[in-house]
Design a protein around this motif. Structure first.
Motif, short mmCIF file in Angstrom:
data_model
loop_
_atom_site.label_atom_id
_atom_site.label_comp_id
_atom_site.label_asym_id
_atom_site.label_seq_id
_atom_site.Cartn_x
_atom_site.Cartn_y
_atom_site.Cartn_z
N ASP A 102 25.54 9.28 4.98
CA ASP A 102 24.70 10.09 5.60
C ASP A 102 23.20 10.22 5.26
O ASP A 102 22.42 11.36 5.71
CB ASP A 102 25.63 11.74 5.23
CG ASP A 102 25.44 12.05 3.77
OD1 ASP A 102 25.28 10.91 3.01
OD2 ASP A 102 25.62 13.08 3.58
N LEU A 103 22.71 9.57 4.23
CA LEU A 103 21.38 9.61 3.83
C LEU A 103 20.82 8.18 3.70
O LEU A 103 21.57 7.34 3.30
CB LEU A 103 21.31 10.40 2.48
CG LEU A 103 21.46 11.76 2.45
CD1 LEU A 103 21.52 12.27 0.92
CD2 LEU A 103 20.72 12.58 3.23
N LYS A 132 21.54 2.70 2.43
CA LYS A 132 22.47 3.78 2.95
C LYS A 132 23.14 4.44 1.72
O LYS A 132 23.42 3.75 0.92
CB LYS A 132 23.65 3.57 3.94
CG LYS A 132 22.97 3.14 5.38
CD LYS A 132 24.28 3.20 6.19
CE LYS A 132 23.85 3.06 7.73
NZ LYS A 132 24.88 2.77 8.77
N SER A 133 23.36 5.90 1.64
CA SER A 133 24.00 6.32 0.61
C SER A 133 25.43 6.12 0.70
O SER A 133 25.90 5.60 1.71
CB SER A 133 23.97 7.89 0.62
OG SER A 133 24.32 8.55 1.83
N GLU A 160 27.92 7.74 1.01
CA GLU A 160 28.39 8.37 1.98
C GLU A 160 28.08 8.00 3.29
O GLU A 160 28.62 8.48 4.48
CB GLU A 160 28.49 9.98 1.68
CG GLU A 160 29.32 10.48 0.70
CD GLU A 160 29.37 11.94 0.23
OE1 GLU A 160 28.69 12.57 1.20
OE2 GLU A 160 30.06 12.43 -0.52
#
Length: 248
Positions: free
Chosen positions: A45-46, A40-41, A43
């Motif tokens: 979100d990616l 996961k990034s 933040e």
């Protein structure tokens, strides 16, 4: 491996890839990512592959590869504090006039810094070529590697492989591996400390008790050796002394 021993390409990216283990490793800390694993990034979100995640790590934790290299000590990058400040501003896109104002100096002084830095880069290329040619010739006296965390690097660290072997034979019992006597001379002391450090693993955190026990297997005065590990830059420890690890 010391930061100076990496290739220029690796220094520029801030990480390297090991094909055998399929691991991406940051050269500035112990962060690693594994090919095939999805991350996961920061933040959240990616979803990122291992290489993209490592690139994100460099930006998140080290700002960028340039800044990480600038932040190294003078022994590693050879830069004075004033040179570092000018380079940082140049990398950020500031003009000579803007840099001069921020530093409280004249534009001519900034231009002089830039000129000297460019000359230093040219000289470094020539010196690197000379050293590569020198390394291609067989050496009569091969020097041992200096520990990457070494403090106060001076003549005492200049030890040939032959010297190291003789010191080990003098102070280490061949059958048991036990230290017969801890030397007082600096070069000999470093050789024995390197030998004792070989029983620890990089990237592993040890309690003070675990450090003591490992040292006691080969030398009774574990307190002195533990102190020397820190003093000579072989190891680092937490502020409260609860954990120790090999210095990177």
């Amino acid at each position: 491996m010391r930061i100076e021993d990496y290739s220029i390409d690796t220094l520029k990216t801030g990480f390297y890839y090991e094909r055998e283990t399929e691991i991406f490793s940051c050269i500035h800390c112990n962060e690693k990512t594994v090919r095939g694993v999805i991350y996961k990034s920061t933040e959240g979100d990616l979803l990122l592959d291992a290489e993209r995640k490592m690139k994100e790590h460099i930006l998140d934790l080290h700002e960028n590869s340039f800044q990480a290299l600038v932040n190294l000590n003078k022994r590693s990058n050879g830069l004075s504090d004033s040179q570092k400040r000018v380079l940082e501003k140049l990398f950020q896109g500031y003009s000579d006039n803007e840099i001069a104002k921020s530093q409280g100096t004249e534009s001519a002084t900034v231009r002089q810094h830039r000129f000297k830095l460019k000359e230093k880069a040219k000289q470094a290329k020539v010196f690197l070529a000379m050293m590569e040619l020198l390394e291609e010739k067989p050496e009569q006296d091969i020097l041992t590697d200096i520990h990457k965390g070494a403090t106060m690097v001076d003549d005492r660290w200049i030890i040939t492989v032959e010297e190291e072997q003789k010191i080990r034979e003098t102070y280490i019992d061949e059958k048991t591996g036990i230290i017969k006597q801890f030397p007082s001379k600096e070069k000999r002391k470093i050789v024995i400390l390197k030998y004792l450090l070989s029983f620890f693993n990089e990237g592993v955190s040890y309690t003070e008790k675990e450090v003591n026990e490992k040292i006691k297997n080969y030398y009774s005065d574990f307190v002195t050796i533990r102190r020397y590990f820190i003093e000579y830059g072989f190891m680092d420890r937490s502020r409260d002394g609860s954990s120790y690890w090999m210095k990177k």
